[in-house]
Design an enzyme around this catalytic site. Structure first.
Site, PDB file in Angstrom:
ATOM      1  N   GLY A  21       0.830  -1.215   0.000  1.00 24.52           N
ATOM      2  CA  GLY A  21       0.000   0.000   0.000  1.00 24.52           C
ATOM      3  C   GLY A  21       0.858   1.254   0.000  1.00 24.52           C
ATOM      4  O   GLY A  21       0.459   2.287   0.528  1.00 24.52           O
ATOM      5  N   GLN A  35      -2.035   7.066   1.132  1.00 22.87           N
ATOM      6  CA  GLN A  35      -1.677   8.174   2.030  1.00 22.87           C
ATOM      7  C   GLN A  35      -0.638   7.736   3.064  1.00 22.87           C
ATOM      8  O   GLN A  35       0.437   8.330   3.184  1.00 22.87           O
ATOM      9  CB  GLN A  35      -2.926   8.665   2.776  1.00 22.87           C
ATOM     10  CG  GLN A  35      -2.592   9.614   3.919  1.00 22.87           C
ATOM     11  CD  GLN A  35      -3.789   9.983   4.776  1.00 22.87           C
ATOM     12  OE1 GLN A  35      -4.376  11.026   4.575  1.00 22.87           O
ATOM     13  NE2 GLN A  35      -4.154   9.144   5.733  1.00 22.87           N
ATOM     14  N   LEU A  73      -0.055  -2.100   4.843  1.00 23.63           N
ATOM     15  CA  LEU A  73      -0.994  -0.969   4.785  1.00 23.63           C
ATOM     16  C   LEU A  73      -2.001  -1.126   3.651  1.00 23.63           C
ATOM     17  O   LEU A  73      -2.933  -0.341   3.524  1.00 23.63           O
ATOM     18  CB  LEU A  73      -0.233   0.347   4.599  1.00 23.63           C
ATOM     19  CG  LEU A  73       0.951   0.598   5.533  1.00 23.63           C
ATOM     20  CD1 LEU A  73       1.503   2.003   5.323  1.00 23.63           C
ATOM     21  CD2 LEU A  73       0.571   0.411   6.991  1.00 23.63           C
ATOM     22  N   ALA A  74      -1.814  -2.118   2.803  1.00 18.81           N
ATOM     23  CA  ALA A  74      -2.716  -2.278   1.662  1.00 18.81           C
ATOM     24  C   ALA A  74      -4.037  -2.873   2.114  1.00 18.81           C
ATOM     25  O   ALA A  74      -4.085  -3.733   2.985  1.00 18.81           O
ATOM     26  CB  ALA A  74      -2.076  -3.189   0.618  1.00 18.81           C
ATOM     27  N   SER A  80      -7.830  -0.734  12.458  1.00 14.83           N
ATOM     28  CA  SER A  80      -8.613   0.497  12.337  1.00 14.83           C
ATOM     29  C   SER A  80      -9.615   0.670  13.467  1.00 14.83           C
ATOM     30  O   SER A  80     -10.197  -0.304  13.964  1.00 14.83           O
ATOM     31  CB  SER A  80      -9.354   0.437  11.002  1.00 14.83           C
ATOM     32  OG  SER A  80     -10.418   1.355  10.994  1.00 14.83           O
ATOM     33  N   GLU A 113     -12.450   1.554  13.037  1.00 10.65           N
ATOM     34  CA  GLU A 113     -13.740   1.058  12.551  1.00 10.65           C
ATOM     35  C   GLU A 113     -14.089  -0.286  13.197  1.00 10.65           C
ATOM     36  O   GLU A 113     -15.241  -0.703  13.186  1.00 10.65           O
ATOM     37  CB  GLU A 113     -13.738   0.925  11.027  1.00 10.65           C
ATOM     38  CG  GLU A 113     -13.681   2.251  10.279  1.00 10.65           C
ATOM     39  CD  GLU A 113     -14.930   3.123  10.429  1.00 10.65           C
ATOM     40  OE1 GLU A 113     -16.045   2.583  10.408  1.00 10.65           O
ATOM     41  OE2 GLU A 113     -14.771   4.353  10.590  1.00 10.65           O
ATOM     42  N   TYR A 131     -16.103  -3.723   5.908  1.00 10.31           N
ATOM     43  CA  TYR A 131     -14.719  -3.287   6.094  1.00 10.31           C
ATOM     44  C   TYR A 131     -14.279  -3.500   7.546  1.00 10.31           C
ATOM     45  O   TYR A 131     -13.223  -4.081   7.817  1.00 10.31           O
ATOM     46  CB  TYR A 131     -14.586  -1.804   5.710  1.00 10.31           C
ATOM     47  CG  TYR A 131     -13.279  -1.177   6.125  1.00 10.31           C
ATOM     48  CD1 TYR A 131     -12.112  -1.392   5.393  1.00 10.31           C
ATOM     49  CD2 TYR A 131     -13.192  -0.370   7.263  1.00 10.31           C
ATOM     50  CE1 TYR A 131     -10.913  -0.814   5.781  1.00 10.31           C
ATOM     51  CE2 TYR A 131     -11.999   0.212   7.654  1.00 10.31           C
ATOM     52  CZ  TYR A 131     -10.863  -0.014   6.913  1.00 10.31           C
ATOM     53  OH  TYR A 131      -9.674   0.543   7.305  1.00 10.31           O
TER      54      TYR A 131
HETATM   55  P1  GDP Z   1     -14.425   6.328   7.912  1.00  9.74           P
HETATM   56  O1  GDP Z   1     -14.515   6.602   9.373  1.00  9.74           O
HETATM   57  O2  GDP Z   1     -13.268   5.463   7.543  1.00  9.74           O
HETATM   58  O3  GDP Z   1     -15.700   5.806   7.341  1.00  9.74           O
HETATM   59  O4  GDP Z   1     -14.079   7.746   7.250  1.00  9.74           O
HETATM   60  P2  GDP Z   1     -14.946   8.756   6.358  1.00  9.74           P
HETATM   61  O5  GDP Z   1     -14.166  10.016   6.304  1.00  9.74           O
HETATM   62  O6  GDP Z   1     -15.329   8.136   5.049  1.00  9.74           O
HETATM   63  O7  GDP Z   1     -16.288   8.970   7.199  1.00  9.74           O
HETATM   64  C1  GDP Z   1     -16.278   9.555   8.466  1.00  9.74           C
HETATM   65  C2  GDP Z   1     -17.697   9.856   8.909  1.00  9.74           C
HETATM   66  O8  GDP Z   1     -18.211  10.938   8.124  1.00  9.74           O
HETATM   67  C3  GDP Z   1     -18.687   8.683   8.714  1.00  9.74           C
HETATM   68  O9  GDP Z   1     -19.448   8.536   9.897  1.00  9.74           O
HETATM   69  C4  GDP Z   1     -19.561   9.139   7.569  1.00  9.74           C
HETATM   70  O10 GDP Z   1     -20.900   8.631   7.633  1.00  9.74           O
HETATM   71  C5  GDP Z   1     -19.547  10.642   7.762  1.00  9.74           C
HETATM   72  N1  GDP Z   1     -19.891  11.367   6.547  1.00  9.74           N
HETATM   73  C6  GDP Z   1     -20.865  12.301   6.446  1.00  9.74           C
HETATM   74  N2  GDP Z   1     -20.955  12.729   5.181  1.00  9.74           N
HETATM   75  C7  GDP Z   1     -20.025  12.056   4.456  1.00  9.74           C
HETATM   76  C8  GDP Z   1     -19.661  12.074   3.079  1.00  9.74           C
HETATM   77  O11 GDP Z   1     -20.220  12.793   2.266  1.00  9.74           O
HETATM   78  N3  GDP Z   1     -18.655  11.223   2.697  1.00  9.74           N
HETATM   79  C9  GDP Z   1     -18.004  10.413   3.607  1.00  9.74           C
HETATM   80  N4  GDP Z   1     -17.021   9.622   3.172  1.00  9.74           N
HETATM   81  N5  GDP Z   1     -18.353  10.376   4.916  1.00  9.74           N
HETATM   82  C10 GDP Z   1     -19.347  11.191   5.328  1.00  9.74           C
END
Ligand code: GDP
Length: 323
Positions: free
Chosen positions: A9, A13, A79-80, A124, A126, A148
């Site tokens: 990866g 980033q 990281l990938a 993560s 997550e 994920y």
């Molecule tokens: P994640 O934590 O890896 O899913 O990182 P993200 O940056 O994709 O999302 C972070 C949070 O932002 C999540 O709870 C999304 O539901 C929220 N979110 C709100 N609006 C958006 C959007 O337009 N795009 C993304 N990617 N996330 C959003």
């Protein structure tokens, strides 16, 4: 003799920041890249001559064994992954292959080729999903909320298992969201900083967003890759949470990002159902106490500074594209 590290990866980033850090430390850096990858090399263009790019695929066990045998790295940073949460609902099996099973392929390749290789798994926040404890620490049980997140839980436990089963120096770094101007446009902070720049420079007037109430613990990617390296320098491997310890909402992120460009977020941000998720992670906030105590890790860039850095970088980027 220079230490050698393999990064999967490397075009992402974190891969690009980690490669920079390891080069500064005098490492020889091998970057594994999928031959069929459609991902560009923009993030590592400035260091591409200093690293060795090797073709390999996390779906192909033999390619991993061959690569480790040929290059004999002392450290491997995995990281990938298929790392877009949203995409993981439309490609759940592929996500499982690359984000979960691939970790076993790499660990097993290490066990076969040279069990003294130190291994870092990019885990993560997550994995905490529908959180069972606030703040989340290394001992907090997981409750993932996306394919994920489920795949990352597998990657975490197989890393722990290979450490305990075979005595590998294998570490799972549980990193909370970390961002930078190099973040993909799919992620909320970069989508916002880029959207602000386009609106400021007259290319757009609206920014469609999903759940504005979601809260995350956001940090700066370059600070976080330093923690990865520190983890592999420990004599005894264990797992670490890397986080800022603060939480902010997507709404707050919008507020700050638009204000950096002297704009009012409420005039431009529109809630759009398309960006809502089937299951959501509402609140993530990590406790980095173990990393602070054992690794001496701390962040250099706080949340407002991170957002400002990203908006400034996107303003410069969009201006360049326009000229
Ligand atoms: P994640 O934590 O890896 O899913 O990182 P993200 O940056 O994709 O999302 C972070 C949070 O932002 C999540 O709870 C999304 O539901 C929220 N979110 C709100 N609006 C958006 C959007 O337009 N795009 C993304 N990617 N996330 C959003």
């Amino acid at each position: 003799m220079a230490k050698r590290a393999l990064i999967t990866g490397v075009t992402g980033q974190d891969g690009s920041y980690l490669a920079e850090l390891l080069l500064q430390q005098g490492y020889e850096v091998i970057g594994m890249v999928r031959r069929s990858s459609t991902v560009g090399f923009e993030r590592i263009a400035h260091i591409q001559d200093d690293i060795t790019i090797v073709g390999g695929d996390l779906l192909d066990q033999a390619s991993l064994i061959t690569m480790l045998s040929e290059f004999r790295p002392e450290e491997v940073y995995n990281l990938a992954a298929q790392s877009f949460v949203q995409t993981s609902w439309s490609q759940p099996v592929l996500t499982g292959e690359t984000t979960a099973l691939a970790v076993t392929r790499m660990l097993d390749a290490i066990r076969i080729v040279d069990p003294s290789i130190r291994f870092y798994q990019a885990s993560s926040s997550e994995m905490f999903g529908k959180v069972l404890e606030v703040p989340q620490r290394e001992t907090t049980p997981f409750y993932p909320r996306s394919p994920y997140g489920v795949a990352k839980v597998y990657g975490h436990w197989i890393t722990v298992n290979y450490r305990e089963s075979y005595g590998l120096h294998a570490t799972s770094g549980i990193l909370f969201n970390h961002e930078s101007p190099r973040r993909g446009l799919e992620f909320a902070p970069r989508k916002i900083s880029h959207g602000v720049a386009r609106i400021k420079l007259g290319l757009d007037s609206e920014l469609p967003m999903g759940n504005l109430d979601a809260q995350r613990d956001w940090g700066y990617a370059a600070d976080y890759v330093r923690a990865m390296w520190l983890m592999l320098q420990r004599d005894t491997p264990t797992d670490y949470v890397i986080a800022s310890g603060e939480t902010h909402s997507v709404r707050e992120l919008c507020q700050i990002a638009f204000s950096v460009a002297d704009l009012d977020w409420e005039e431009h941000v529109r809630v759009d159902e398309r960006f809502m998720r089937p299951a959501e992670v509402d609140l993530l906030v990590g406790d980095p106490a173990r990393a602070t105590e054992e690794l001496g890790w701390k962040r250099d860039v706080d949340f407002p500074a991170l957002v400002a850095m990203m908006v400034e970088a996107d303003l410069a980027l969009v201006r360049r594209q326009l000229s």
